[in-house]
Write a protein that holds these residues in place. Structure first.
Motif, short mmCIF file in Angstrom:
data_model
loop_
_atom_site.label_atom_id
_atom_site.label_comp_id
_atom_site.label_asym_id
_atom_site.label_seq_id
_atom_site.Cartn_x
_atom_site.Cartn_y
_atom_site.Cartn_z
N VAL A 158 4.51 10.91 8.10
CA VAL A 158 4.61 10.51 6.70
C VAL A 158 5.96 9.83 6.54
O VAL A 158 7.00 10.43 6.84
CB VAL A 158 4.43 11.71 5.74
CG1 VAL A 158 5.39 12.85 6.07
CG2 VAL A 158 4.60 11.29 4.29
N LEU A 159 5.95 8.59 6.12
CA LEU A 159 7.18 7.80 6.16
C LEU A 159 7.33 6.98 4.90
O LEU A 159 6.42 6.24 4.50
CB LEU A 159 7.14 6.87 7.38
CG LEU A 159 8.47 6.30 7.85
CD1 LEU A 159 9.36 7.40 8.42
CD2 LEU A 159 8.25 5.23 8.91
N LEU A 184 -1.68 1.07 -1.13
CA LEU A 184 -0.43 1.51 -0.54
C LEU A 184 -0.16 2.96 -0.93
O LEU A 184 -0.25 3.34 -2.09
CB LEU A 184 0.72 0.63 -1.03
CG LEU A 184 2.12 1.00 -0.51
CD1 LEU A 184 2.26 0.64 0.95
CD2 LEU A 184 3.20 0.30 -1.34
N ASN A 185 0.16 3.79 0.06
CA ASN A 185 0.44 5.21 -0.19
C ASN A 185 1.44 5.70 0.85
O ASN A 185 1.07 6.05 1.97
CB ASN A 185 -0.84 6.03 -0.14
CG ASN A 185 -0.60 7.51 -0.39
OD1 ASN A 185 0.51 7.90 -0.79
ND2 ASN A 185 -1.60 8.33 -0.15
N GLU A 186 2.71 5.74 0.48
CA GLU A 186 3.75 6.13 1.44
C GLU A 186 3.83 7.66 1.61
O GLU A 186 4.64 8.13 2.39
CB GLU A 186 5.10 5.56 1.00
CG GLU A 186 5.13 4.04 1.07
CD GLU A 186 6.53 3.46 1.03
OE1 GLU A 186 7.47 4.22 0.71
OE2 GLU A 186 6.68 2.27 1.32
N MET A 235 -3.91 0.33 10.36
CA MET A 235 -4.59 -0.84 9.82
C MET A 235 -5.94 -0.47 9.21
O MET A 235 -6.31 -0.98 8.14
CB MET A 235 -4.78 -1.89 10.92
CG MET A 235 -3.51 -2.61 11.27
SD MET A 235 -3.82 -4.00 12.37
CE MET A 235 -2.21 -4.78 12.35
N GLN A 236 -6.66 0.42 9.87
CA GLN A 236 -7.96 0.82 9.33
C GLN A 236 -7.81 1.53 7.99
O GLN A 236 -8.57 1.31 7.05
CB GLN A 236 -8.68 1.75 10.33
CG GLN A 236 -10.12 2.06 9.95
CD GLN A 236 -10.98 0.80 9.87
OE1 GLN A 236 -10.98 -0.02 10.78
NE2 GLN A 236 -11.69 0.66 8.77
N TYR A 237 -6.78 2.37 7.89
CA TYR A 237 -6.54 3.08 6.63
C TYR A 237 -6.21 2.10 5.51
O TYR A 237 -6.75 2.19 4.40
CB TYR A 237 -5.39 4.08 6.79
CG TYR A 237 -4.99 4.75 5.49
CD1 TYR A 237 -5.72 5.83 4.99
CD2 TYR A 237 -3.90 4.29 4.76
CE1 TYR A 237 -5.38 6.43 3.79
CE2 TYR A 237 -3.54 4.89 3.54
CZ TYR A 237 -4.29 5.95 3.07
OH TYR A 237 -3.94 6.53 1.88
N TYR A 238 -5.33 1.15 5.80
CA TYR A 238 -4.88 0.23 4.75
C TYR A 238 -5.88 -0.87 4.44
O TYR A 238 -5.75 -1.55 3.43
CB TYR A 238 -3.50 -0.33 5.10
CG TYR A 238 -2.39 0.54 4.59
CD1 TYR A 238 -2.48 1.16 3.34
CD2 TYR A 238 -1.24 0.77 5.33
CE1 TYR A 238 -1.47 1.97 2.86
CE2 TYR A 238 -0.21 1.57 4.85
CZ TYR A 238 -0.34 2.17 3.61
OH TYR A 238 0.66 2.97 3.12
N ARG A 298 -0.65 -6.47 -0.16
CA ARG A 298 -1.04 -6.33 1.24
C ARG A 298 0.16 -6.50 2.18
O ARG A 298 0.21 -5.88 3.25
CB ARG A 298 -2.15 -7.34 1.57
CG ARG A 298 -3.44 -7.04 0.83
CD ARG A 298 -4.56 -8.00 1.19
NE ARG A 298 -5.75 -7.75 0.38
CZ ARG A 298 -6.92 -8.35 0.52
NH1 ARG A 298 -7.05 -9.31 1.46
NH2 ARG A 298 -7.94 -8.06 -0.26
N VAL A 299 1.13 -7.33 1.77
CA VAL A 299 2.35 -7.46 2.56
C VAL A 299 3.14 -6.15 2.53
O VAL A 299 3.75 -5.74 3.52
CB VAL A 299 3.20 -8.65 2.06
CG1 VAL A 299 4.62 -8.58 2.62
CG2 VAL A 299 2.56 -9.96 2.46
N GLN A 300 3.12 -5.45 1.39
CA GLN A 300 3.74 -4.13 1.31
C GLN A 300 3.11 -3.18 2.32
O GLN A 300 3.81 -2.39 2.97
CB GLN A 300 3.56 -3.53 -0.09
CG GLN A 300 4.55 -4.03 -1.13
CD GLN A 300 4.36 -3.29 -2.43
OE1 GLN A 300 3.47 -3.60 -3.23
NE2 GLN A 300 5.18 -2.29 -2.66
N LYS A 301 1.80 -3.24 2.45
CA LYS A 301 1.11 -2.40 3.44
C LYS A 301 1.58 -2.73 4.85
O LYS A 301 1.81 -1.83 5.68
CB LYS A 301 -0.41 -2.60 3.33
CG LYS A 301 -1.02 -2.13 2.01
CD LYS A 301 -2.53 -2.41 2.03
CE LYS A 301 -3.21 -1.97 0.76
NZ LYS A 301 -4.67 -2.21 0.80
N LEU A 302 1.71 -4.04 5.13
CA LEU A 302 2.17 -4.47 6.45
C LEU A 302 3.56 -3.91 6.74
O LEU A 302 3.85 -3.46 7.85
CB LEU A 302 2.20 -5.99 6.55
CG LEU A 302 0.86 -6.70 6.80
CD1 LEU A 302 1.03 -8.19 6.65
CD2 LEU A 302 0.32 -6.35 8.18
#
Length: 578
Positions: free
Chosen positions: A237-238, A488-490, A480-483, A447-451
């Motif tokens: 978890v990051l 987005l979920n940090e 990648m599969q999750y996102y 989506r860039v935030q996810k990356l």
């Protein structure tokens, strides 16, 4: 009634039973208050002491002299969940068991549907320091055949390992209690590999953590180190934005991109503080002056062999990471312009920068190189300038903000792809989703935030755990599969099965966060378990408000090296209805 009302959606507020008990229905997908000692994931009832009486009494007292004691009217911190006495908890468990018993026909119950399991918070007022009592229906199809009753006791915290149980004695007690001759043991240990320290000058502590959960059969002694043949799961978890991260500068760049996207949406843009060195406008002026001195922008484009340098060898993860830490070598004109303008400190400075660029293009003073496929508005203007004719650009309203957002978005997408490109062709299929231009700008930024979050995870595992490509590949696929399917979920915990040997050097000389042994006998519905566990965190939230003896005071003999542990024991007994 609560079960029926919770079929469509879990009730938001607890129900009051009689005058002293609150009942909450907790979904299996929600954070469970008993997760520290219970592995189930189904819905459950949580019963605790009602708080309404204390609140009303407090309000009455404050009203008696509110002119003099005005500060007392200020909102008070929530006391947290309150526990019931052990005697009251046992009474509630008995009632629950009774209504589940099909033999209790005199109760007049025609609906014998199976209820969710039930847990009652206890105040530890008995000699065993009982902190929870639970009841779980045993089923055969749709029929209830019995109930498992769980008694959970807790002591500590303590650093005195002489207080710890002896495994052979635990097994002997289990055999006597359940009249069994054969028992099996299963171990569980959680080790914290990388804990995030609190970042200085912040009020909130980061929740970032990387830890490993290990399970094995055939436990030989209390607190034994798990054997290498165990099953292990890496948990990550990051939270992004740690200044110590090698990609922190990229994170800061992303934050400016987000500020532009927010400005586009709301009309209010948070501009960075003016740079103490050179302003964005001066950097752009110098950049354009330099381009004017070059012939056809040759120094910008570079040759193919130079641009190929940014591609990463799948067998050389270090090289792959290095490529993202520094600037890419194939930046085109718009990407270099973004690097100069990402420090722009006002709307007027933004307009001034783009005015200079557009004027240079209109006069033919520069003919910059841009990536093939670049779709930003500025790229279109550059392509038009090749033919000596450009459309008029009104640098007003949101237009300059959108122009800057577009070139920043394109640049950052390529930054992330240059890192992930070394993973495999299959992962690139997933990246079509992350770099798609068929969705609006706000979704592209999301989506860039996810990356970026994925990049932080991969970089952490590479730099801190020394993971190589064969380990990073499945982790990248999991992220990648999750996102692809979730926002987005940090705070999400990414999980990946690993071999214990891969991380053993990080925990072999360390104390576990949780260590647990499960002793069981019987099979199927006749199976019963005794669990003994030590943990660095208390297994209860309801603390010591009602019973100071629940967590005994302890010292560590002046040593800060010894770890304090809570000791939790869960015992099971069965009530059979047939």
């Amino acid at each position: 009634r609560i079960r029926e009302e919770g079929k469509d959606s879990i009730p938001e507020h607890p129900y009051l039973y009689e005058t002293d008990v609150e009942i909450s229905l907790v979904s299996g997908s929600c954070k469970s208050p008993i997760e520290s000692f219970w592995n189930g994931s189904s819905a459950m009832y949580i019963l605790q002491k009602a708080t309404h009486n204390e609140e009303s009494d407090s309000m009455e007292e404050s009203r008696t002299d509110d002119a003099v004691y005005a500060p007392e009217l200020l909102p008070k911190a929530s006391p947290g969940p309150l526990a019931l006495s052990v005697g009251r908890a046992k009474q509630l468990i008995s009632l629950y068991t009774m209504v589940q018993n099909p033999n209790m026909t005199y109760l007049g119950k025609s609906d014998l549907a199976v209820l969710p399991l039930l847990w009652v918070r206890c105040d530890g007022s008995d000699t065993q320091h009982t902190c929870w009592i639970g009841a779980e229906p045993l089923k055969a199809g749709n029929k209830v055949t019995g109930v498992n009753i769980y008694m959970v006791s807790c002591d500590g915290p303590t650093a005195d390992k002489t207080c710890f149980a002896n495994l052979e004695e635990l097994k002997k007690e289990h055999k006597i209690r359940h009249h069994s001759s054969v028992v099996t043991t299963k171990g569980f240990a959680r080790y914290e590999l990388i804990a995030a320290a609190a970042i200085e000058d912040t009020t909130a502590e980061s929740e970032s953590n990387i830890y490993v959960d290990i399970t094995w059969n055939g436990v030989e002694k209390i607190l034994e180190t798990p054997p290498l043949v165990s099953a292990a799961t890496l948990n990550i978890v990051l939270e992004s934005g740690d200044p110590r991260s090698p990609v922190f500068q990229l994170y800061r760049e992303l934050q400016f991109l987000l500020a532009l996207a927010e400005g586009l949406k709301t009309g209010v843009t948070e501009w960075p503080e003016p740079s103490e060195s050179e302003s964005a406008l001066k950097l752009v002026q110098e950049f354009l002056t330099d381009l004017k001195k070059k012939l056809d922008g040759d120094c910008i484009s570079g040759n193919k062999s130079e641009r190929e340098k940014i591609k990463c060898d799948t067998a050389a993860v270090d090289s792959c990471i290095k490529s993202i830490f520094g600037e890419r070598e194939d930046l085109d004109f718009t990407e270099q312009l973004w690097c100069k303008m990402k420090g722009v400190s006002s709307y007027q400075e933004l307009i001034d920068c783009f005015t200079l660029v557009i004027k240079s293009l209109e006069l033919g003073e520069i003919q910059p190189w841009i990536h093939q496929g670049s779709s930003s508005f500025l790229s279109q203007l550059i392509q038009q300038s090749y033919h000596g004719k450009m459309e008029d650009v009104p640098l007003s309203d949101i237009t300059p903000i959108q122009m800057l957002l577009e070139i920043g978005l394109e640049k950052m997408k390529k930054d992330y792809v240059s890192f992930f490109i070394g993973k495999s062709r299959s992962s690139l299929l997933f990246q079509d989703y992350f770099i798609s231009t068929s969705v609006d700008l706000q979704e592209q930024v999301h989506r860039v935030q996810k990356l970026h979050h994925m990049l932080e995870i991969i970089v952490s595992c590479t730099g801190l755990l020394q993971f190589r490509h064969e380990n990073l590949f499945p982790l990248t696929q999991i992220c990648m599969q999750y996102y692809k399917e979730n926002p987005l979920n940090e705070k999400h915990v990414f999980q990946m099965p690993i071999r214990p040997a891969l991380v053993k050097k990080f925990y072999q000389n360390d104390n576990p966060e949780i260590w647990k042994v499960e002793i069981s006998s019987g099979h199927g519905q006749k199976e019963v378990k005794t669990t003994w566990q030590v943990s660095t965190n208390a297994p209860v939230e309801h603390g010591t408000a009602n019973n100071s003896g629940l967590f005994s005071d302890s010292t560590v003999n002046g040593s800060s090296e010894e770890r304090l542990y809570f000791i939790t024991t869960t015992q099971c007994s069965q009530v059979q209805f047939t």
